[in-house]
Design an enzyme around this catalytic site. Structure first.
Site: not given
Ligand SMILES: NC(=O)N[C@@H](CC(=O)O)C(=O)O
Ligand SMILES: [Zn+2]
Ligand SMILES: [Zn+2]
Length: 428
Positions: A281, A308
């Site tokens: 996400n 991320d």
């Molecule tokens: N990026 C993702 O897919 N997951 C992230 C949450 C986020 O960054 O929104 C998580 O904390 O697992």
């Molecule tokens: Zn995020």
């Molecule tokens: Zn994140």
């Protein structure tokens, strides 16, 4: 006694030249950079012509501590960061408890000081518990070292709450870092809404769920004067909105992940029954969106790369696509995969342009030390091997997470040495 990095080629960030230089580190700082430095009384590391870069800075990682230590800890996540060439990471507050108090800022700093392999800068949350209802004490979080405020993991649905957060953040010069997601539009989606989600019969998340929130928050940043930083941009209209905001002179910055630059929803189609290691996400989107992200990166609309890094346990990622958690790991191969695909193979950008997205720009945007190798400044240094090719192998990860769609992909640009504040934190 200093640390002498001998025989490397230092990247000149102005013109992209590789210049044969020795680098002497004393204490936490770069003492000297010169064609040849006498070795006496120093610890010497021979770099054999490898390329010397400023330490990478990742403004978006999930270290999962406190609360989800089965997925990752500050120790394992920062070791993974050092292995990936990072000297600073900013960690997200969607832990348990959520990082919403000054005491929890201190907790992260203390654990990182004791067990960390890089500098760890915590974000404080915008709302208490990331519940979107009540603001945290932003001034107190800042005083305790919060690098910014964010409810990453969820979007802030209440416009009035976000407006108040930005007013306060603007007065304190605290960056407001947004996970842009309109929950009403995103509903129970698990992948990009489009032809692939329709074919697979999976509920979709439209690009609009991201771009509409970015539009709102750009307008709020305009009204309040806050510095708005948009997380993990993934949609073509989102890039267009940030480009417009910048052209209006607003303080709006953004980051993009390696996966949104290199992958699309089509990889979900190819896998048998939809593998949750492809679930993230914001979701992997269309080729048009990917191209828009790439163009935004090249023309300066997108300031920096952020991984991320979102580790999850193997059991969790084995669940059906619909119910498995969102997220990919990324710290240990972000630079190699982007160097290989964007610099070496496609020449979309040059090495020094890429390094600015990995180090210089995050330092400048968030007003951090590092991002450059300069005499008298902090010794945050990464040395990479641009020649040897190796496959991305999750079994080798220092991270507890193995969840990546890049497993098996071959890449060059692996880190051979990382130095954080004068201390060797990784050596191949
Ligand atoms: N990026 C993702 O897919 N997951 C992230 C949450 C986020 O960054 O929104 C998580 O904390 O697992
Ligand atoms: Zn995020
Ligand atoms: Zn994140």
């Amino acid at each position: 006694m200093g640390l002498l990095l001998r025989g490397g080629r230092v990247l000149n960030l102005e013109n992209g030249e590789l210049e044969s230089r020795d680098v002497l580190v004393e204490g936490k700082k770069v003492a000297r950079i010169a064609s040849s430095i006498e070795a006496d009384a120093h610890e010497v590391v021979d770099l054999g012509g490898h390329v010397v870069l400023p330490g990478f800075i990742d403004m978006h990682v999930h270290l999962r501590q406190p609360g989800f230590e089965g997925k990752e800890t500050i120790e394992t996540g920062s070791k993974a960061a050092a292995r990936g060439g990072y000297t600073k990471v900013a960690c997200m507050p969607n832990t348990r408890p959520v990082l919403d108090t000054p005491e929890l800022m201190k907790y992260v700093y203390d654990v990182a000081q004791r067990e960390g392999s890089c500098s760890v800068l915590p974000y404080g949350s915008i709302s208490k518990g990331e519940l979107g209802e009540e603001l945290t004490d932003i001034a107190a979080l800042r005083a305790a070292g919060a690098v910014g405020i964010t409810d990453d993991g969820v979007g802030v649905q209440s416009s009035s709450l976000m407006r108040e957060a930005m007013r306060i953040a603007a007065s304190l010069d605290v960056p407001v870092v947004i996970h842009s997601e309109d929950e009403d539009l995103a509903k129970d989606g698990c992948m990009n809404e489009g032809v692939v989600s329709k074919r697979l019969g999976l509920p979709g998340i439209p690009g609009l769920a991201e771009s509409a929130m970015i539009a709102r928050d750009i307008l709020l940043a305009q009204e309040t004067g806050a510095h708005l930083h948009v997380c993990h941009i993934s949609d073509a209209w989102s890039v267009e909105l940030v480009r417009w905001a910048k052209s209006m002179g607003l303080r709006v910055t953004t980051e993009v992940t390696p996966h949104h630059l290199l992958l699309t929803e089509s990889i979900i189609d190819e896998t048998d029954g939809a593998d949750a290691n492809m679930k993230v996400n914001p979701p992997l989107r269309t080729e048009l969106d990917r191209q828009a992200c790439l163009k935004g990166l090249l023309d300066g609309t997108i300031d920096m790369i952020a991984t991320d890094h979102a580790p999850h346990m193997e059991e969790e990622k084995k669940r059906p696509f619909r119910t498995a958690p969102f997220g990919f790991v990324g710290l240990e191969f972000a630079f190699p995969v982007l160097y290989t695909e964007l610099v070496e193979k496609s020449s979309a950008l040059s090495l020094h342009e890429l390094v600015k997205k990995f180090a210089t720009n995050p330092a400048d945007v968030f007003k951090l030390s590092g991002g450059r190798i300069v005499e008298g400044e902090v010794a945050d240094i990464t040395v990479v091997d641009l020649e040897s090719e190796r496959a991305i192998n999750p079994d080798e990860f220092f991270s507890k997470g193995r969840n990546t769609p890049f497993a098996g992909q071959k890449a060059k640009g692996w880190t051979v040495l990382t130095v954080n504040e004068g201390r060797i934190t990784y050596k191949a």
